[in-house]
Design a protein around this motif. Sequence first.
Motif, PDB file in Angstrom:
ATOM      1  N   GLY A   1      -0.200  -6.133   0.340  1.00 32.52           N
ATOM      2  CA  GLY A   1      -1.107  -5.878   1.454  1.00 32.52           C
ATOM      3  C   GLY A   1      -0.641  -6.485   2.764  1.00 32.52           C
ATOM      4  O   GLY A   1       0.532  -6.741   2.970  1.00 32.52           O
TER       5      GLY A   1
ATOM      6  N   GLU B   1      -9.171  -8.236   4.276  1.00 35.34           N
ATOM      7  CA  GLU B   1      -7.982  -8.531   3.484  1.00 35.34           C
ATOM      8  C   GLU B   1      -7.510  -9.976   3.662  1.00 35.34           C
ATOM      9  O   GLU B   1      -6.917 -10.540   2.737  1.00 35.34           O
TER      10      GLU B   1
ATOM     11  N   GLY C   1       0.014   2.465  -3.811  1.00 32.44           N
ATOM     12  CA  GLY C   1      -1.082   3.167  -4.475  1.00 32.44           C
ATOM     13  C   GLY C   1      -0.706   4.581  -4.873  1.00 32.44           C
ATOM     14  O   GLY C   1      -1.340   5.176  -5.745  1.00 32.44           O
TER      15      GLY C   1
ATOM     16  N   PRO D   1      -5.115   1.884   5.096  1.00 33.78           N
ATOM     17  CA  PRO D   1      -6.219   2.539   4.366  1.00 33.78           C
ATOM     18  C   PRO D   1      -6.210   2.178   2.879  1.00 33.78           C
ATOM     19  O   PRO D   1      -5.291   1.504   2.399  1.00 33.78           O
ATOM     20  N   GLU D   2      -7.234   2.681   2.177  1.00 33.46           N
ATOM     21  CA  GLU D   2      -7.323   2.393   0.756  1.00 33.46           C
ATOM     22  C   GLU D   2      -6.073   2.910   0.015  1.00 33.46           C
ATOM     23  O   GLU D   2      -5.475   3.913   0.414  1.00 33.46           O
ATOM     24  N   HIS D   3      -5.704   2.215  -1.042  1.00 32.85           N
ATOM     25  CA  HIS D   3      -4.531   2.564  -1.862  1.00 32.85           C
ATOM     26  C   HIS D   3      -3.206   2.349  -1.138  1.00 32.85           C
ATOM     27  O   HIS D   3      -2.172   2.831  -1.573  1.00 32.85           O
ATOM     28  N   HIS D   4      -3.217   1.684  -0.004  1.00 35.82           N
ATOM     29  CA  HIS D   4      -1.979   1.430   0.728  1.00 35.82           C
ATOM     30  C   HIS D   4      -1.619  -0.052   0.681  1.00 35.82           C
ATOM     31  O   HIS D   4      -0.826  -0.523   1.489  1.00 35.82           O
TER      32      HIS D   4
ATOM     33  N   PRO E   1     -11.367  -4.404  -6.251  1.00 34.82           N
ATOM     34  CA  PRO E   1     -10.457  -3.447  -5.613  1.00 34.82           C
ATOM     35  C   PRO E   1      -9.973  -4.012  -4.274  1.00 34.82           C
ATOM     36  O   PRO E   1     -10.726  -4.731  -3.598  1.00 34.82           O
ATOM     37  N   TYR E   2      -8.747  -3.693  -3.913  1.00 37.33           N
ATOM     38  CA  TYR E   2      -8.206  -4.227  -2.663  1.00 37.33           C
ATOM     39  C   TYR E   2      -9.141  -3.863  -1.516  1.00 37.33           C
ATOM     40  O   TYR E   2      -9.464  -2.690  -1.312  1.00 37.33           O
ATOM     41  N   PRO E   3      -9.617  -4.853  -0.764  1.00 35.59           N
ATOM     42  CA  PRO E   3     -10.650  -4.570   0.239  1.00 35.59           C
ATOM     43  C   PRO E   3     -10.085  -3.929   1.505  1.00 35.59           C
ATOM     44  O   PRO E   3      -8.876  -3.914   1.729  1.00 35.59           O
ATOM     45  N   SER E   4     -10.982  -3.464   2.329  1.00 35.25           N
ATOM     46  CA  SER E   4     -10.611  -2.881   3.613  1.00 35.25           C
ATOM     47  C   SER E   4     -10.018  -3.956   4.526  1.00 35.25           C
ATOM     48  O   SER E   4     -10.199  -5.160   4.311  1.00 35.25           O
TER      49      SER E   4
ATOM     50  N   GLU F   1      -1.567  -2.131  -2.635  1.00 33.85           N
ATOM     51  CA  GLU F   1      -1.746  -2.552  -4.026  1.00 33.85           C
ATOM     52  C   GLU F   1      -0.603  -3.457  -4.487  1.00 33.85           C
ATOM     53  O   GLU F   1       0.507  -3.397  -3.948  1.00 33.85           O
TER      54      GLU F   1
END
Lengths: 367, 348
Positions: free
Chosen positions: A159, A344, A123, A164-167, A337-340, A169
């Motif tokens: 994934g 996942e 990300g 965390p988010e953006h980690h 968006p890639y979920p938490s 993608e």
Amino acid sequence: MSEHTTLSDLEAAQDNTTAADVQQESVQNFPEPADAGATETMSMQQALNRALAEVMTENPRALILGEDVGQLGGVFRITDGLQKKFGEARVFDTPLAESGILGMSVGLAMAGYHPIPEVQFDGFAYPAVNQIICQVGRMNYRSRGTLPMPITLRVPSFGGIRAPEHHGESLEAMFAHVPGLKVVSPSGPNEAYHLLKYAAARQDPVIFMEPKSRYWQKGPVNAGADAAGYSPNGSRVVREGKHLTLVAWGAMVARCLQVAELAAEDGIEIEVLDLRWLKPIDAEGLAASVAKTRRAVVVHEAPRTSGLGAEVASTITERCFGTLKAPVERVTGFDVPYPSGDLEDEYIPNIDRILYGIQRVLEYRRG
Amino acid sequence: MADVLALDDTGPAELAGEELRELYRLMVAVRYLDESAIRWQRQGLIPGYAPQLGQEAAQVGSGYALDMSRDFVFPTYREMGVARTVGVDMVEYMSTHKATWHGGLYDPKASRFAPIQAVVGGSVLHAVGWAHGQTLDGAPAGELGVAITYFGDGASSQGDVHEAMNFAAVMKAPVVFFIQNNGWAISVPTERQVAGGSVAARAAGYGMPSIQVDGNDVVAVTQATAAALAHARAGKGPTVVEAMTYRRGPHSTSDDPGRYRTLEEERTDGGEDPLARMRARLLADGIADEAFFEEALAAAKAEEEQIREGINALGPRPGTEMFDFVYQEPTQALKAQASAWREESEHV
């Protein structure tokens, strides 16, 4: 799926197969390590670290740069110990700015260096997209070949680690769409070692997508001189089968091998093709496998719409339309968006979803 | 704001008479070529052009200070005057404005002049990378090659410029950040572009010396750039030179300045014409006479004629070149597209 499709159905469906020669070729294309004595067991993290050390030794113009790649050895320890071994001039930490890392790499390449930048997480490549698309991918073209961009951009990707988010993608379709770039993703330690060494020896920019969820899985690596016969180009059949081809890359290859094991219990023999190069796509390798199996399912973590699976499906269809038994199926992440982390496992294609995809293809009937 | 000229005790070197005359010749050549390029566009010879009228002193002065045996220029799209000063082939340079090839046909490596950049900001980082490469190459202090990166007050708003200045200062890279603050980013004036009013003032935040120089005084620009280059060459790191000038013409041949500024404003805000100013100085100091000015103009016209003929003769590149330079090692897929294009366009 055995309720719906019997092995004899499948055998009957194979009656028109004309590709015995293709199967022979595919076996020849993918030699396993020849000498078991020369292989070592190591994780992908160790294999990448070893490949980088060898690249740095063999090419005095190679440089490693990025965030925390020096003393820390990178957050995933891929560059562990390399600053100590090669010095602070050749392995250096940059300020925290990805566009700066890539823009600086362009300038270093113009000065005759071979930069191997790391973007810490997938990300974090977004802030560098302008430099990657407008500069890394175009400078060779703009300069009419006088300023090559031998940049190997390492991107811990995909994934599966509850980050965390953006980690987490999956950016392969975005990169593959850009003229001037090449994109590759290893599925295991041996691939990681060889493909990184190969990518880092190129005069063109290569986006090297490392499946971070596979960093710590061990496997045999043949790094010896007898690995000279290893082919770093194209795709690789990692399991032979005759009823259906599963096409995957990165961490999805291991999952597809699990699926193939399960399917085999029902008598369904699945071929698993590790695509490896996401640009250029190995059209001949895909065609050879699907000409034999006549069915294909492509699996990726990225969202479905305009994902690389569409390119794979189209490539297969263009070459195998006449013999395909069913439309190429895609089992992918969703257009979200890639979920938490808690969700996942619902997002990344899991064994059940891949099996459902296989079932849809096996049960497909024309008309 | 630290003054880069004050860094070294020696002070700026005086320029000899022949150097001053050469600066004038260059400025006339650039002015005449620049004005001609607008005519070329009106005549249909080229589809577009980005004039540098009014920026001759900033471009010629800074370019003149460079040592092209070891320095490297990172331009954007309005650096024709720099290109001419450092000896880039001007037909090959102008080819980008004829839409022959993005980046220009000149060899950027041999010319030590990076390909023309149509988007501002990004190339500022390339200068830092190239400059850090000079440090890694290990030339002794005093002999380092220096990267000079050209950008404007508009580009100074880009995040890449901040990243570049910070990287360069952290790594002590031999870079000169040369800003031509020409008052306008297309239609937006500096006061609505640059908070604080000065890009040079930002250098203090990076611990870099900087100078704001009268960008219409070619001698002052030459001396300021020379000092900044000497600073970098000695291994002391990056500096910022902000040449305060004025874009007397439109942003491009497609622009209409009448929508955002009046002719009266152009007259008052433009300050003294850098060319007229240098001419007056040479006359006052007895370094040149009318015959010299006539000779310089005649040389500029002859040069323009040659370049125009070169541009006129320049045909489109063969279509195969679309494919030839994408990669060093082209992919099979690209080769297949190239053959299909050839078959379908040339019916071979």
